[in-house]
Enzyme design. Structure first.
Site, PDB file in Angstrom:
ATOM      1  N   CYS A  72      -7.092   5.634  57.776  1.00  0.00           N
ATOM      2  CA  CYS A  72      -8.251   6.973  58.209  1.00  0.00           C
ATOM      3  C   CYS A  72      -9.085   6.933  56.551  1.00  0.00           C
ATOM      4  O   CYS A  72      -8.629   7.682  56.192  1.00  0.00           O
ATOM      5  CB  CYS A  72      -8.297   7.522  58.929  1.00  0.00           C
ATOM      6  SG  CYS A  72      -9.845   8.915  59.250  1.00  0.00           S
ATOM      7  N   CYS A 124     -10.149  10.300  56.710  1.00  0.00           N
ATOM      8  CA  CYS A 124      -8.864  11.222  56.312  1.00  0.00           C
ATOM      9  C   CYS A 124      -8.355  12.026  54.461  1.00  0.00           C
ATOM     10  O   CYS A 124      -8.028  12.319  54.721  1.00  0.00           O
ATOM     11  CB  CYS A 124      -7.544  10.592  56.996  1.00  0.00           C
ATOM     12  SG  CYS A 124      -8.192  10.977  59.203  1.00  0.00           S
TER      13      CYS A 124
END
Length: 150
Positions: free
Chosen positions: A75, A78
Site C-alpha cells: 500500500c 500506507c
C-alpha cells in the site's frame, strides 16, 4: 530511501513484537540508513508491530492511549504515513503507544474493527475505540486528530 549493503533492497516484513525501523529483514540482512541512525538516538517513543494474537491485550493493558495503524506492505498511501507516525512517536513519547498491524496477515483484527480501506488509524483510550482516520492524511490532520482525542 536507505542505502542497502551490496545490491539487496531494504524491504521486508518485521516480526510481531519488533520495533519498526530497526533496519533488519527477517533473513537477517541489515540495512544502512545513516539519516535514520541519527534520528534513532533522539527517539522518545517506539512503534511496535502487532498481530491478531496480541493486539487486544496490547490495547487493553496500556496506560497510555494507543494508536493502531492498519497497513499493508503493498500500500503506497500506507507508506506515506510512516514519517508521520515517527513524528507522533517522537512528539508524544511514552504518552502514546503506536502499534502497526499488517491487514493482509491479520484478518481477525481487520474484521473485528471493520477495516474497509488502508491505511486506517484507530485511536484507543482506556481500552475502548475512541476515533479513527481512514486514508493517508497530512501531518497537520494527524496532529489535530491526536490533540482532539488524547
Amino acid at each position: 530511501m536507505g542505502v542497502a549493503e551490496g545490491s539487496r533492497a531494504c524491504a521486508g516484513f518485521i516480526p510481531a513484537g519488533s520495533v519498526v525501523g530497526e533496519g533488519k529483514r527477517r533473513d537477517g540482512f541489515v540495512c544502512r540508513r545513516p539519516s535514520y541512525q541519527r534520528t534513532l538516538a533522539v527517539r522518545r517513543g517506539e512503534i511496535v508491530e502487532s498481530s491478531d494474537a496480541v493486539l487486544d491485550q496490547q490495547v487493553s493493558s496500556s496506560d497510555a492511549p494507543v494508536l493502531v495503524d492498519f497497513y499493508a506492505q503493498w500500500c503506497g498511501p500506507c507508506k506515506l504515513l510512516n514519517p508521520i507516525l515517527d513524528w507522533a512517536s517522537d512528539e508524544y513519547g511514552s504518552g502514546l503507544k503506536i502499534l502497526k498491524i499488517d491487514a493482509d496477515t491479520n484478518n481477525k483484527s481487520v474484521a473485528k474493527y471493520n477495516i474497509s480501506a488502508l491505511p486506517t488509524l484507530i485511536l484507543f483510550k482506556n481500552g475502548e475505540m475512541k476515533s479513527q482516520i481512514i486514508g493517508a492524511v497530512a501531518k497537520s490532520r494527524v496532529s489535530e486528530f491526536l490533540k482532539e482525542n488524547i
